[in-house]
Design a protein around this motif. Structure first.
Motif, PDB file in Angstrom:
ATOM      1  N   ALA A 132       0.847  -1.095   0.126  1.00  0.00           N
ATOM      2  CA  ALA A 132      -0.033  -0.171  -0.019  1.00  0.00           C
ATOM      3  C   ALA A 132       0.756   1.325  -0.099  1.00  0.00           C
ATOM      4  O   ALA A 132       0.413   2.458  -0.419  1.00  0.00           O
ATOM      5  N   ALA A 181       6.079   2.835  -3.811  1.00  0.00           N
ATOM      6  CA  ALA A 181       6.465   4.228  -4.317  1.00  0.00           C
ATOM      7  C   ALA A 181       7.112   4.134  -5.795  1.00  0.00           C
ATOM      8  O   ALA A 181       8.250   3.411  -5.874  1.00  0.00           O
ATOM      9  N   THR A 210       1.885   9.010  -7.858  1.00  0.00           N
ATOM     10  CA  THR A 210       1.026   8.817  -6.910  1.00  0.00           C
ATOM     11  C   THR A 210      -0.086   7.861  -7.385  1.00  0.00           C
ATOM     12  O   THR A 210      -0.320   7.971  -8.643  1.00  0.00           O
ATOM     13  N   SER A 211      -0.604   7.110  -6.498  1.00  0.00           N
ATOM     14  CA  SER A 211      -2.023   6.460  -6.828  1.00  0.00           C
ATOM     15  C   SER A 211      -1.624   5.328  -8.029  1.00  0.00           C
ATOM     16  O   SER A 211      -2.406   5.359  -8.812  1.00  0.00           O
ATOM     17  N   TYR A 271      10.052  -0.120  -2.162  1.00  0.00           N
ATOM     18  CA  TYR A 271       8.836  -0.928  -1.117  1.00  0.00           C
ATOM     19  C   TYR A 271       9.069  -0.874   0.339  1.00  0.00           C
ATOM     20  O   TYR A 271      10.335  -1.347   0.551  1.00  0.00           O
ATOM     21  N   ASP A 308      -0.777   5.230  -0.537  1.00  0.00           N
ATOM     22  CA  ASP A 308      -0.029   5.309  -2.035  1.00  0.00           C
ATOM     23  C   ASP A 308      -0.301   6.766  -2.491  1.00  0.00           C
ATOM     24  O   ASP A 308       0.084   6.659  -3.845  1.00  0.00           O
TER      25      ASP A 308
END
Length: 263
Positions: A64, A67, A124-125, A151, A202
């Motif tokens: 979650a 990046a 992002t996302s 991670y 996230d």
């Protein structure tokens, strides 16, 4: 003699074709909770799944908060950060000249803190779970030279920042509404009392109304989320362009979870 020159030209072309046909290579890297950290060379057209699978992500990695970092995004993020820092300075100066001490103190403290945050180039996302990327072509974006995946480990807390007397980290509580975390931090008198911004791990940003008259349905936070307590829009209206709080939330969304191995 002419035919010899033509043949020679064709030979040169045939020799050169394999080299010309080779796609350009690029370098990308992975770090954090991975078994194969560091940079590697990938062919043109490689995708996120290629990088994620090559990294051999540890099963305990916190997906979650993973990046995707892209160097070309840093320029816009530098401008975003600079704008936020500048407007905080304007808010502070305006507050002091108007005798609004609480607003001036809060703006100065937040300006000092946000200046220390890095510009990451995070996009992002996005989905970065290697297994999910393999079965979801829409999420499996092409990578570019210099891209990196990070991670993190799973964090335990929620960070509350912004118009608060002091930024704080509080334990994440399963199924607890975001607004209830505010009771554990001292909100500044300069805060907007009607809403907060939620930044999930996230990087997805959600504004949430929290006042009795406009309250949104409860929103559950994942470990590692931010709560940004915005400054009172009316109090800062003369010092900002009207999007100051949204810009702060957008910049916070680019930050990485604190963990060993962060780039």
């Amino acid at each position: 003699m002419m035919w010899r020159a033509v043949v020679a030209a064709w030979v040169v072309m045939l020799v050169a074709l394999p080299a010309m046909a080779q796609p350009p290579s690029m370098s990308a890297s992975a770090s954090g909770e991975v078994r194969q950290a560091g940079s590697a060379v990938y062919p043109s057209g490689a995708r996120l799944s290629d990088l994620a699978l090559a990294a051999r992500v540890d099963p305990d990695a916190y997906m979650a908060g993973a990046a995707w970092l892209r160097p070309s995004l840093k320029e816009d993020q530098v401008r975003l950060k600079a704008g936020v820092v500048f407007e905080l300075g304007v808010i502070r100066m305006g507050a002091l000249s108007d005798g609004k001490e609480a607003l001036g103190v809060a703006a100065a403290a937040f300006q000092s803190w946000i200046t220390t945050l890095p510009v990451t180039g995070r996009r992002t996302s996005v989905v970065l779970d290697p297994d999910a990327l393999e079965v979801s072509p829409a999420d499996n974006w092409p990578i570019k030279d210099g891209d990196a995946l990070f991670y993190p480990r799973r964090p335990a807390g929620i960070r509350v920042v912004g118009a608060v007397d002091r930024s704080c980290s509080v334990p994440q509580v399963a199924l607890q509404d975001a607004r209830r975390y505010l009771a554990q931090c001292t909100v500044s008198a300069s805060a907007d009392r009607d809403m907060i911004f939620i930044i999930q791990p996230d990087g997805t940003v959600f504004p949430q109304n929290i006042a009795a008259w406009n309250r949104d349905p409860p929103r559950i936070l994942a470990p590692g989320a931010w709560i940004y307590v915005p400054f009172d829009r009316k109090a800062i209206a003369a010092s900002t362009d009207g999007r100051f709080n949204e810009d702060v939330a957008a910049f916070l969304a680019t930050q990485l979870l604190d963990a060993e191995g962060a780039p």
